[in-house]
Write a protein that holds these residues in place. Structure first.
Motif, PDB file in Angstrom:
ATOM      1  N   VAL A  31      97.857 -13.213 -58.692  1.00  0.00           N
ATOM      2  CA  VAL A  31      97.556 -14.588 -59.084  1.00  0.00           C
ATOM      3  C   VAL A  31      96.482 -15.090 -58.111  1.00  0.00           C
ATOM      4  CG1 VAL A  31      98.524 -16.854 -59.632  1.00  0.00           C
ATOM      5  CG2 VAL A  31      99.949 -14.812 -59.858  1.00  0.00           C
ATOM      6  N   PHE A  32      95.272 -14.642 -58.336  1.00  0.00           N
ATOM      7  CA  PHE A  32      94.129 -14.960 -57.478  1.00  0.00           C
ATOM      8  C   PHE A  32      92.884 -14.786 -58.330  1.00  0.00           C
ATOM      9  CE2 PHE A  32      90.996 -13.446 -54.175  1.00  0.00           C
ATOM     10  CZ  PHE A  32      90.824 -14.682 -53.564  1.00  0.00           C
ATOM     11  N   GLU A  33      92.203 -15.880 -58.628  1.00  0.00           N
ATOM     12  CA  GLU A  33      91.170 -15.872 -59.661  1.00  0.00           C
ATOM     13  C   GLU A  33      89.971 -14.976 -59.359  1.00  0.00           C
ATOM     14  OE1 GLU A  33      88.948 -20.004 -58.190  1.00  0.00           O
ATOM     15  OE2 GLU A  33      90.061 -19.935 -60.062  1.00  0.00           O
ATOM     16  N   LYS A  34      89.720 -14.644 -58.104  1.00  0.00           N
ATOM     17  CA  LYS A  34      88.565 -13.809 -57.778  1.00  0.00           C
ATOM     18  C   LYS A  34      88.822 -12.325 -58.037  1.00  0.00           C
ATOM     19  CE  LYS A  34      86.542 -16.903 -54.342  1.00  0.00           C
ATOM     20  NZ  LYS A  34      86.099 -17.059 -52.927  1.00  0.00           N
ATOM     21  N   SER A  35      90.056 -11.955 -58.296  1.00  0.00           N
ATOM     22  CA  SER A  35      90.376 -10.551 -58.559  1.00  0.00           C
ATOM     23  C   SER A  35      90.038 -10.183 -59.998  1.00  0.00           C
ATOM     24  CB  SER A  35      91.871 -10.306 -58.325  1.00  0.00           C
ATOM     25  OG  SER A  35      92.230  -9.010 -58.771  1.00  0.00           O
ATOM     26  N   PRO A  36      89.489  -8.978 -60.232  1.00  0.00           N
ATOM     27  CA  PRO A  36      89.270  -8.528 -61.611  1.00  0.00           C
ATOM     28  C   PRO A  36      90.577  -8.278 -62.345  1.00  0.00           C
ATOM     29  CG  PRO A  36      88.823  -6.748 -60.070  1.00  0.00           C
ATOM     30  CD  PRO A  36      89.037  -7.981 -59.244  1.00  0.00           C
ATOM     31  N   ARG A  37      91.677  -8.333 -61.629  1.00  0.00           N
ATOM     32  CA  ARG A  37      93.007  -8.115 -62.219  1.00  0.00           C
ATOM     33  C   ARG A  37      93.810  -9.412 -62.300  1.00  0.00           C
ATOM     34  NH1 ARG A  37      91.246  -4.810 -58.365  1.00  0.00           N
ATOM     35  NH2 ARG A  37      90.657  -2.753 -59.146  1.00  0.00           N
ATOM     36  N   ALA A  38      93.137 -10.530 -62.146  1.00  0.00           N
ATOM     37  CA  ALA A  38      93.824 -11.821 -62.035  1.00  0.00           C
ATOM     38  C   ALA A  38      94.579 -12.203 -63.303  1.00  0.00           C
ATOM     39  CB  ALA A  38      92.814 -12.913 -61.704  1.00  0.00           C
TER      40      ALA A  38
END
Length: 218
Positions: A31-38
């Protein structure tokens, strides 16, 4: 030796099913918007409903109280994994938002980096040792980079820990042997593209980890 396996960065029901069917112990939702896996807290909660006997893990980066509350409401995670600059006390406080406990992740490039974990003993329920991000990175993990896993071989702590960073189905056995780890955490190493899980690589990774430890399931 029984090896715990965490499949992280899950963002589809199909990947959750593949992980559960292959015997994953932990399912990680970033749960972190900068991750491509968000994913959002609500999406994580929806996906986590299919966790079976596995434990759900919310991966967060320097969350404020509002974010922790959203994750608790949307997902009710078994564990929270903190991957930012959180202090030991902040990690301890985050335990109120997880059913079972809090893990703290550290970027490792040298023995000195590893010693940073000592400050957190007694404040968290587990460590995750990942590769240090490259200079100028906009996120603290998930780069698929390996490091000298042997740095961990003589690390002794009463706090359990997972090995992360550059793991794949092909090298996880070597990583376990070099590090002495009793648990592994993979995200990009079971993907066909950033954020896209390879449904065949997931069971291959879990099978390779378990074969290296001589167990069928932890």
């Amino acid at each position: 030796m029984s090896i715990g396996v965490k499949i992280c960065g899950l963002n589809s029901p199909e990947a959750v099913v593949a992980s559960v069917d292959a015997g994953a112990d932990y399912l990680g939702f970033i749960v972190f918007e900068k991750s491509p896996r968000a994913v959002t807290a609500a999406e994580a909660g929806t996906y986590a409903k299919g966790k079976g006997s596995a434990s759900s893990v919310a991966v967060l980066v320097d969350p404020d109280d509002a974010m922790l509350a959203r994750v608790l409401t949307g997902m009710a995670p078994d564990y929270i994994q903190l991957h930012g600059q959180e202090s030991p006390q902040r990690c301890q406080d985050a335990r109120h938002y997880a059913r079972r406990g809090v893990w703290k992740a550290f970027g490792i490039a040298s023995a000195a980096d590893l010693q940073a974990a000592r400050r957190y003993e007694g404040y968290v329920d587990g460590f995750v040792f990942d590769a240090k991000p490259p200079a100028g990175a906009d996120r603290p993990g998930g780069w698929g980079a390996a490091y000298d896993w042997s740095l961990l071989h003589d690390f002794e702590s009463e706090t359990p820990w997972l090995l992360s960073g550059g793991l794949t189905p092909e090298n996880v056995a070597e990583a376990l042997a070099r590090s002495g780890a009793r648990g592994v955490d993979v995200a990009s190493g079971v993907e066909s593209a950033p954020g896209v899980k390879d449904l065949d690589a997931i069971p291959a990774f879990i099978g390779a980890a378990r074969a290296a430890s001589g167990t069928s399931r932890s």
